[in-house]
Design a protein around this motif. Structure first.
Motif, PDB file in Angstrom:
ATOM      1  N   ASP A  94      -9.559  -2.627  10.453  1.00 32.54           N
ATOM      2  CA  ASP A  94      -9.027  -1.292  10.711  1.00 32.54           C
ATOM      3  C   ASP A  94      -8.443  -0.821   9.389  1.00 32.54           C
ATOM      4  N   GLY A  95      -8.855   0.368   8.945  1.00 32.04           N
ATOM      5  CA  GLY A  95      -8.420   0.852   7.643  1.00 32.04           C
ATOM      6  C   GLY A  95      -6.913   0.872   7.454  1.00 32.04           C
ATOM      7  N   ILE A  96      -6.156   1.000   8.542  1.00 31.37           N
ATOM      8  CA  ILE A  96      -4.702   1.058   8.405  1.00 31.37           C
ATOM      9  C   ILE A  96      -4.146  -0.261   7.875  1.00 31.37           C
ATOM     10  N   LEU A  97      -4.891  -1.359   8.056  1.00 28.56           N
ATOM     11  CA  LEU A  97      -4.441  -2.662   7.568  1.00 28.56           C
ATOM     12  C   LEU A  97      -4.521  -2.771   6.053  1.00 28.56           C
ATOM     13  N   ASP A  98      -5.177  -1.802   5.401  1.00 26.67           N
ATOM     14  CA  ASP A  98      -5.202  -1.785   3.936  1.00 26.67           C
ATOM     15  C   ASP A  98      -3.794  -1.728   3.361  1.00 26.67           C
ATOM     16  N   MET A  99      -2.867  -1.143   4.121  1.00 23.21           N
ATOM     17  CA  MET A  99      -1.503  -1.013   3.610  1.00 23.21           C
ATOM     18  C   MET A  99      -0.858  -2.372   3.363  1.00 23.21           C
ATOM     19  N   PHE A 118     -13.145   4.454  12.641  1.00 19.40           N
ATOM     20  CA  PHE A 118     -13.016   5.853  13.043  1.00 19.40           C
ATOM     21  C   PHE A 118     -13.686   6.717  11.992  1.00 19.40           C
ATOM     22  N   ASN A 119     -14.070   7.938  12.365  1.00 19.05           N
ATOM     23  CA  ASN A 119     -14.641   8.796  11.346  1.00 19.05           C
ATOM     24  C   ASN A 119     -13.540   9.390  10.472  1.00 19.05           C
ATOM     25  N   GLY A 125      -3.245   8.125  16.333  1.00 20.93           N
ATOM     26  CA  GLY A 125      -2.005   7.382  16.502  1.00 20.93           C
ATOM     27  C   GLY A 125      -1.284   7.018  15.223  1.00 20.93           C
ATOM     28  N   VAL A 126      -1.900   7.239  14.065  1.00 20.36           N
ATOM     29  CA  VAL A 126      -1.283   6.797  12.807  1.00 20.36           C
ATOM     30  C   VAL A 126      -1.426   7.902  11.765  1.00 20.36           C
ATOM     31  N   PRO A 127      -0.456   8.800  11.650  1.00 23.53           N
ATOM     32  CA  PRO A 127      -0.589   9.929  10.734  1.00 23.53           C
ATOM     33  C   PRO A 127      -0.735   9.535   9.272  1.00 23.53           C
ATOM     34  N   TYR A 128      -0.201   8.347   8.883  1.00 23.26           N
ATOM     35  CA  TYR A 128      -0.311   7.962   7.469  1.00 23.26           C
ATOM     36  C   TYR A 128      -1.615   7.230   7.171  1.00 23.26           C
ATOM     37  N   ARG A 129      -2.565   7.247   8.120  1.00 26.27           N
ATOM     38  CA  ARG A 129      -3.891   6.683   7.854  1.00 26.27           C
ATOM     39  C   ARG A 129      -4.563   7.421   6.691  1.00 26.27           C
ATOM     40  N   LYS A 130      -4.284   8.730   6.561  1.00 29.23           N
ATOM     41  CA  LYS A 130      -4.853   9.490   5.452  1.00 29.23           C
ATOM     42  C   LYS A 130      -4.430   8.906   4.115  1.00 29.23           C
ATOM     43  N   ILE A 131      -3.189   8.460   4.040  1.00 34.10           N
ATOM     44  CA  ILE A 131      -2.681   7.890   2.793  1.00 34.10           C
ATOM     45  C   ILE A 131      -3.400   6.584   2.473  1.00 34.10           C
ATOM     46  N   THR A 132      -3.556   5.719   3.481  1.00 34.21           N
ATOM     47  CA  THR A 132      -4.207   4.437   3.233  1.00 34.21           C
ATOM     48  C   THR A 132      -5.671   4.629   2.858  1.00 34.21           C
ATOM     49  N   ARG A 133      -6.326   5.664   3.379  1.00 30.26           N
ATOM     50  CA  ARG A 133      -7.715   5.918   2.996  1.00 30.26           C
ATOM     51  C   ARG A 133      -7.810   6.293   1.523  1.00 30.26           C
ATOM     52  N   ARG A 134      -6.898   7.133   1.060  1.00 31.69           N
ATOM     53  CA  ARG A 134      -6.911   7.488  -0.362  1.00 31.69           C
ATOM     54  C   ARG A 134      -6.615   6.263  -1.217  1.00 31.69           C
ATOM     55  N   TRP A 135      -5.701   5.433  -0.760  1.00 32.22           N
ATOM     56  CA  TRP A 135      -5.342   4.216  -1.467  1.00 32.22           C
ATOM     57  C   TRP A 135      -6.543   3.265  -1.534  1.00 32.22           C
TER      58      TRP A 135
END
Length: 362
Positions: A94-99, A118-119, A125-135
């Motif tokens: 899950d991309g959010i785990l990149d953090m 996810f596309n 459910g995780v608004p800061y997912r956008k940040i982790t994607r850029r990271w």
């Protein structure tokens, strides 16, 4: 090479966990890699989806632990595990785990692959997912998307320093005795977590229009989730008791596919929906909302199913009615269910993952 799949909780019964177990098992059988899982925690005693005995499972926390307040502790514990287990590649399922994984990459040199289910436009459910994607676009060794459409979205919206690779989920043959498709069934099937994403509220709207006109037909929904009470209320309000049935979580999902006439998906958004691939492997015709990524790469409209503009409940009602009323049409769609599915074959998907690991370690 030690490949470790990093999960929130690999014992869950979601689609992400299912396909992760499939890929891990496939790699364990077909390569000489060491394969393992690390979860933040495991709520169940054993995984819902079978994981080969040769694949080790580890946890960062012995009990369920949530909240950003544990961030630094989580990073520290993950770093310790990466060193102790001599992990070469962390696959964040899950991309959010990149953090958590990307700071560990910086301090240990472990390779990190961000596997996004996810596309690009969805951050459930995780608004800061956008940040982790850029990271991830700047720091990961690769990003894996499920569709070519999503790959284009990543490449168009992020300043990338890593490759983006589209690797679809594989089609897994149904377990047990197979049988030719039979158009005699009077069951419509849908599956998924009972949650906002899956759009089962739209399903009830459609069922309200379809089922009263077609006595003898039943619509089964497999899955459990937080929206059950709301959906049950909708079923009662529209007098659909016994016609729309929430079966809950089932262990024998293959049996339901085999006994159904066709499959319907009403999701608001998807990555690459496993349920549609499973429906294809059962040779079921499909009616699906054409949400942003996924369905259009699986369903050939008018050949093996119908793609309906998103949330057009009247359009979906019409298409479902056509399938109910025409057994020959269902047979014809079923005969073409597996058209253009070589890219989803297990061997094809395995080659893509192995090639990715080879490239990531250069």
């Amino acid at each position: 090479m030690h490949i470790c799949f990093f999960s929130g909780d690999i014992t869950r019964s979601g689609g992400t966990e299912r396909v992760s177990a499939m890929i891990a098992n496939m790699l364990d059988k077909s390569t000489d890699y060491k394969i393992s899982f690390v979860s933040l925690f495991e709520e169940a005693d054993k995984p819902f989806f079978a994981i080969d005995d040769a694949i080790d499972r580890h946890v960062i926390y012995p009990v369920p632990t949530h909240g950003i307040q544990h961030y630094f502790t989580t990073v520290k514990r993950l770093k310790i595990l990466v060193k102790q287990l001599r992990i070469d590649v962390l696959v964040d399922i899950d991309g959010i785990l990149d953090m958590y994984a990307l700071p560990v990459k910086r301090s240990t040199g472990v390779k990190v692959i961000s596997w996004e289910h996810f596309n690009y436009h969805q951050n459930p459910g995780v608004p800061y997912r956008k940040i982790t994607r850029r990271w991830a676009g700047r720091r990961a060794d690769a990003i894996v998307t499920l569709t070519q459409a999503d790959k284009v979205l990543y490449e168009s919206n992020l300043k990338l320093r890593c490759p983006v690779i589209a690797i679809p989920n594989p089609i897994e043959p149904l377990v047990g005795e197979s049988r030719p498709y039979s158009a005699d069934s009077r069951t419509i099937l849908s599956c998924g977590r009972l949650t906002y994403q899956k759009g089962f509220d739209y399903l009830i709207q459609v069922a309200t229009k379809v089922l009263p006109e077609h006595p003898g037909w039943t619509w089964l929904v497999l899955g459990e989730g937080e929206d059950r009470e709301q959906l049950e209320q909708g079923i009662r309000e529209h007098h659909l008791e016994g016609r729309v049935v929430l079966e809950g979580r089932v262990d024998n999902v293959e049996d339901y596919y085999r006994k159904s006439a066709f499959y319907v998906m009403t999701s608001r958004f998807e990555g690459l929906p496993m349920v549609l691939l499973e429906a294809k492997s059962a040779h079921l015709p499909i009616v699906s909302f054409d949400c942003e990524t996924g369905p259009a790469e699986i369903v050939k409209d008018g050949v093996n199913g119908y793609l309906v503009p998103c949330f057009d409940t009247d359009g979906m009602t019409k298409r479902i009615g056509e399938l109910i009323d025409d057994a020959e049409l269902r047979e014809r769609f079923s005969a073409h269910a597996m058209d253009d599915t070589e890219r989803y074959a297990m061997r094809t998907v395995a080659i893509k993952w192995v090639n990715l690991f080879k490239v990531s370690l250069k």
